[in-house]
Write a protein that holds these residues in place. Structure first.
Motif, mmCIF file in Angstrom:
data_model
loop_
_atom_site.group_PDB
_atom_site.id
_atom_site.type_symbol
_atom_site.label_atom_id
_atom_site.label_comp_id
_atom_site.label_asym_id
_atom_site.label_seq_id
_atom_site.Cartn_x
_atom_site.Cartn_y
_atom_site.Cartn_z
ATOM 1 N N LEU A 55 73.920 -2.869 0.355
ATOM 2 C CA LEU A 55 74.227 -1.539 0.893
ATOM 3 C C LEU A 55 73.006 -0.765 1.374
ATOM 4 C CD1 LEU A 55 76.824 -0.421 -1.822
ATOM 5 C CD2 LEU A 55 77.252 -1.651 0.312
ATOM 6 N N MET A 56 71.905 -1.425 1.585
ATOM 7 C CA MET A 56 70.697 -0.727 2.031
ATOM 8 C C MET A 56 70.904 -0.049 3.380
ATOM 9 S SD MET A 56 68.361 -0.859 -0.235
ATOM 10 C CE MET A 56 66.918 -0.433 0.742
ATOM 11 N N SER A 57 71.741 -0.623 4.217
ATOM 12 C CA SER A 57 71.991 -0.041 5.541
ATOM 13 C C SER A 57 72.736 1.282 5.465
ATOM 14 C CB SER A 57 72.790 -1.027 6.402
ATOM 15 O OG SER A 57 74.056 -1.304 5.801
ATOM 16 N N GLU A 58 73.318 1.589 4.302
ATOM 17 C CA GLU A 58 74.095 2.821 4.133
ATOM 18 C C GLU A 58 73.336 3.877 3.344
ATOM 19 O OE1 GLU A 58 77.315 3.194 5.472
ATOM 20 O OE2 GLU A 58 76.706 1.343 6.466
ATOM 21 N N SER A 59 72.066 3.633 3.065
ATOM 22 C CA SER A 59 71.314 4.549 2.202
ATOM 23 C C SER A 59 71.084 5.913 2.841
ATOM 24 C CB SER A 59 69.964 3.924 1.826
ATOM 25 O OG SER A 59 69.199 3.656 2.990
ATOM 26 N N ASP A 60 71.177 5.997 4.168
ATOM 27 C CA ASP A 60 71.023 7.284 4.841
ATOM 28 C C ASP A 60 72.362 7.990 5.055
ATOM 29 O OD1 ASP A 60 71.906 5.375 6.631
ATOM 30 O OD2 ASP A 60 70.910 6.304 8.361
#
Length: 215
Positions: A55-60
């Motif tokens: 889920l790193m792509s959703e951290s923002d």
């Protein structure tokens, strides 16, 4: 520079408490919350691993937080859950709350990421109101029609098609006995998903702040 500082100074997964809930809520990002049983904290490690690997792509777009399910028992009740259902994962969009259907599916790559995407696309809200979206069967229907055409071409023109058996029972749509039309219509009336509870822990709108105009 802000993103660089945030990445190195702020934990990717944070524990939410009554003491820091206002601070986290003020950031304005929806919560992806792991409600865990404090007697078994292994779910916290699993959740951290999933966030870092999938889920790193959703951290923002999301704040990844963990919450003691015994301390935050009221939000669980708000979603129709109890301590027995822990651990569980839910989204709080600050308008509504959506429970991830099966906690066991978090270990399946892509499942939780799709759940987050369904919030952005509006699918979660739509399906809560009207049920699952219909499955596209156009391709299957076209294949079946092609098979029917091939079968019809293979039958000689002077051979009549076999007549259906007269004693074969015909399909009759089932209707639930004892259910009136009014009751059936009531079942189709959409209901709202549970309202956000964590938004109530945010800063007061009457509090003085430089983040908004006072006049």
């Amino acid at each position: 520079l802000e993103a660089w500082c945030r990445e190195r100074c702020v934990s990717l997964v944070r524990e939410i408490t009554f003491e820091n809930a206002e601070e986290l809520t003020e950031e304005g990002l929806p919560f992806l919350i792991l409600f865990y049983d404090p007697r078994n904290t292994s779910a916290i490690k699993d959740y951290n691993d999933i966030v870092k690997s999938q889920l790193m792509s959703e951290s923002d777009k999301f704040n990844f937080v963990t919450a003691d399910g015994f301390v935050f028992e009221h939000p669980l009740m708000h979603m129709g859950k109890t301590r027995v259902d822990l651990p569980l994962i839910a989204i709080d969009s600050f308008k509504h709350m959506y429970v991830f259907p099966k906690y066991e599916d978090t270990k399946k790559p892509g499942k939780l990421l799709k759940f987050l995407g369904d919030l952005h696309s509006g699918k979660l809200h739509r399906e809560f109101h009207y049920g699952p979206d219909p499955v596209q069967e156009d391709q299957d229907d076209s294949e079946e029609s092609d098979d029917d055409v091939n079968k019809s071409e293979s039958v000689p023109p002077n051979v009549e098609a076999a007549k259906p058996e007269e004693d074969k029972p015909q399909h009759i749509p089932r209707t639930d006995e004892g259910v009136s039309e009014e009751e059936d219509e009531d079942e189709k009336i959409p209901t709202d998903p549970p309202e956000s509870t964590f938004v109530k822990l945010g800063p007061s709108k009457n509090r003085y702040t430089i983040l908004r105009d006072e006049f």
